[in-house]
Design an enzyme around this catalytic site. Structure first.
Site, PDB file in Angstrom:
ATOM      1  N   MET A  37       0.803  -1.222   0.000  1.00 36.55           N
ATOM      2  CA  MET A  37       0.000   0.000   0.000  1.00 36.55           C
ATOM      3  C   MET A  37       0.832   1.267   0.000  1.00 36.55           C
ATOM      4  O   MET A  37       0.437   2.265  -0.586  1.00 36.55           O
ATOM      5  CB  MET A  37      -0.904   0.035   1.235  1.00 36.55           C
ATOM      6  CG  MET A  37      -2.154  -0.753   1.080  1.00 36.55           C
ATOM      7  SD  MET A  37      -3.250  -0.501   2.476  1.00 36.55           S
ATOM      8  CE  MET A  37      -3.863   1.139   2.141  1.00 36.55           C
ATOM      9  N   HIS A  38       1.934   1.242   0.699  1.00 37.64           N
ATOM     10  CA  HIS A  38       2.718   2.458   0.882  1.00 37.64           C
ATOM     11  C   HIS A  38       4.016   2.443   0.106  1.00 37.64           C
ATOM     12  O   HIS A  38       4.973   3.115   0.468  1.00 37.64           O
ATOM     13  CB  HIS A  38       2.979   2.706   2.367  1.00 37.64           C
ATOM     14  CG  HIS A  38       1.737   3.046   3.106  1.00 37.64           C
ATOM     15  ND1 HIS A  38       1.611   2.856   4.455  1.00 37.64           N
ATOM     16  CD2 HIS A  38       0.557   3.560   2.695  1.00 37.64           C
ATOM     17  CE1 HIS A  38       0.418   3.246   4.835  1.00 37.64           C
ATOM     18  NE2 HIS A  38      -0.245   3.670   3.781  1.00 37.64           N
ATOM     19  N   GLY A  39       4.041   1.688  -0.975  1.00 36.71           N
ATOM     20  CA  GLY A  39       5.196   1.721  -1.854  1.00 36.71           C
ATOM     21  C   GLY A  39       6.053   0.477  -1.775  1.00 36.71           C
ATOM     22  O   GLY A  39       5.773  -0.462  -1.043  1.00 36.71           O
TER      23      GLY A  39
END
Length: 108
Positions: A37-39
């Site tokens: 989700m955050h890279g």
């Protein structure tokens, strides 16, 4: 070093043919999936760290990933790795799931 261990574990997971890495290497019909989700460390520009990153994330195309998490939170057990439970994105997702699952009050 825990960072090295997590990177090695992630690489081993990704080498599995039955693993879909969303959104970087989706595999239709995969038995398992890993949501980043955050890279991803292999795409440093995708990593969400700063407040500006979160604002861009919330208004960008990756926002749909939160929907995937929300749907699975309603029906499955999930393991979250690599961020705090005080993460504002996580808190928003959890609050929206709680709201969706809250029994409605019926007028009588």
């Amino acid at each position: 070093n825990s960072h090295i261990s997590s990177v090695v574990m992630e690489q081993e997971l990704q080498n599995s043919e039955a693993l879909s890495v969303i959104p970087y290497a989706p595999v239709r019909g995969a038995d398992r999936w890993l949501l980043k989700m955050h890279g991803c460390v292999s795409s440093p520009e995708s990593i969400v760290i700063t407040s500006d990153d979160y604002r861009t994330y919330e208004s960008g195309r990756k926002k749909a990933l939160a929907g995937l998490v929300q749907a699975n939170l309603m029906t499955s057990h999930l393991l979250f790795v690599g961020f705090s439970l005080t993460d504002p994105n996580y808190q928003r997702i959890i609050e929206e799931v709680r709201h969706a699952l809250k029994p409605r009050q019926h007028a009588t």
